[in-house]
Design an enzyme around this catalytic site. Sequence first.
Site, short mmCIF file in Angstrom:
data_model
loop_
_atom_site.label_atom_id
_atom_site.label_comp_id
_atom_site.label_asym_id
_atom_site.label_seq_id
_atom_site.Cartn_x
_atom_site.Cartn_y
_atom_site.Cartn_z
CB SER A 21 -0.83 -0.12 0.97
OG SER A 21 -2.17 -0.71 0.84
CE LYS A 70 -7.54 -6.15 5.87
NZ LYS A 70 -8.07 -7.11 5.19
CG ASP A 106 -11.09 -5.99 1.79
OD1 ASP A 106 -9.93 -5.42 0.92
OD2 ASP A 106 -10.58 -6.62 2.69
#
Length: 276
Positions: A21, A70, A106
């Site tokens: 990223s 997450k 996602d």
Amino acid sequence: MLTAAARLAGVAGWPVSHSRSPLLHNHWLAQHGIDGAYVPLPVRPEDFARAIAGLRAAGFAGLNVTVPHKEAAFALCDAVEDSARQAGAVNTLLFGRDGVRGLNTDGAGFLANLAAHGVAAGGPALLLGAGGAARAIAAALLSAGVQVSIANRSPERAEALRAHLPGLRVLGWGDRDCAVADHGLLVNTTSLGMAGQPALELSLDRAAPDLAVADIVYVPLETALLAAARARGLRTVPGLGMLLHQAVPGFAAWFGVTPAVDQACHDLLAADIPAR
Ligand code: ATR
């Protein structure tokens, strides 16, 4: 050169060194001449909440969140979008005056990658795996009106997913070869086929000629599953595009520009990843 007004974001993970990223977001920042930076942040699980509070206090605009944070990110949000609620996890945090907002990009990234490869989210879809990625993708496909079946090695995890996502069909892991025949879209969401992991054992012998095969694994760029599908003349959707597309909403929110997912950013990341 950063000024004191620079916008700041980053990716928190443990470990985080594997994350592509920073490469992608800093490419977009340079492309648009934005006064900002995107940094990798190695954050231990036990430090996650403190790290978020500190980064907010230091003026960060938000973060991407990767393994293993997450679910913790979901829990500490003041507000979450439907995408995050359905996925039970957050991969993008927006820091605002009124608190922390959580998104899960996602599923939308997966759908955008399908579209970029000319594959309609038609289905019915057969998903292999029942981890966090499977949940986000299944939720996005179901929201798009696609019928979704799931097969996972551990049946209790597939059942747990069905409890969250009504409408999901659960199949036995041993039935996956037969099930290929009844589906228009096959998606590997397991870690099988990733460099260093065991191979995914799956026969495409029963595949209909219009089956599309997607893999979320992107190391290597073309997994053995995708190579086998391509050899049969089936349409394939490699995983790298999902990584690119899932990054767009965060960048747009933090830096105020919607970046393009183009060949240049694909090639930049692909240069860093083995082809097979
Ligand atoms: P993520 O959150 O990134 O999706 P995960 O939660 O670790 O990752 O999920 C990994 C998926 O790969 C799971 O579906 C896992 O199956 P189990 O639920 O049975 O663990 C699947 N997986 C990993 N190794 C596997 C193997 N050797 N055979 C079959 N499935 C495997």
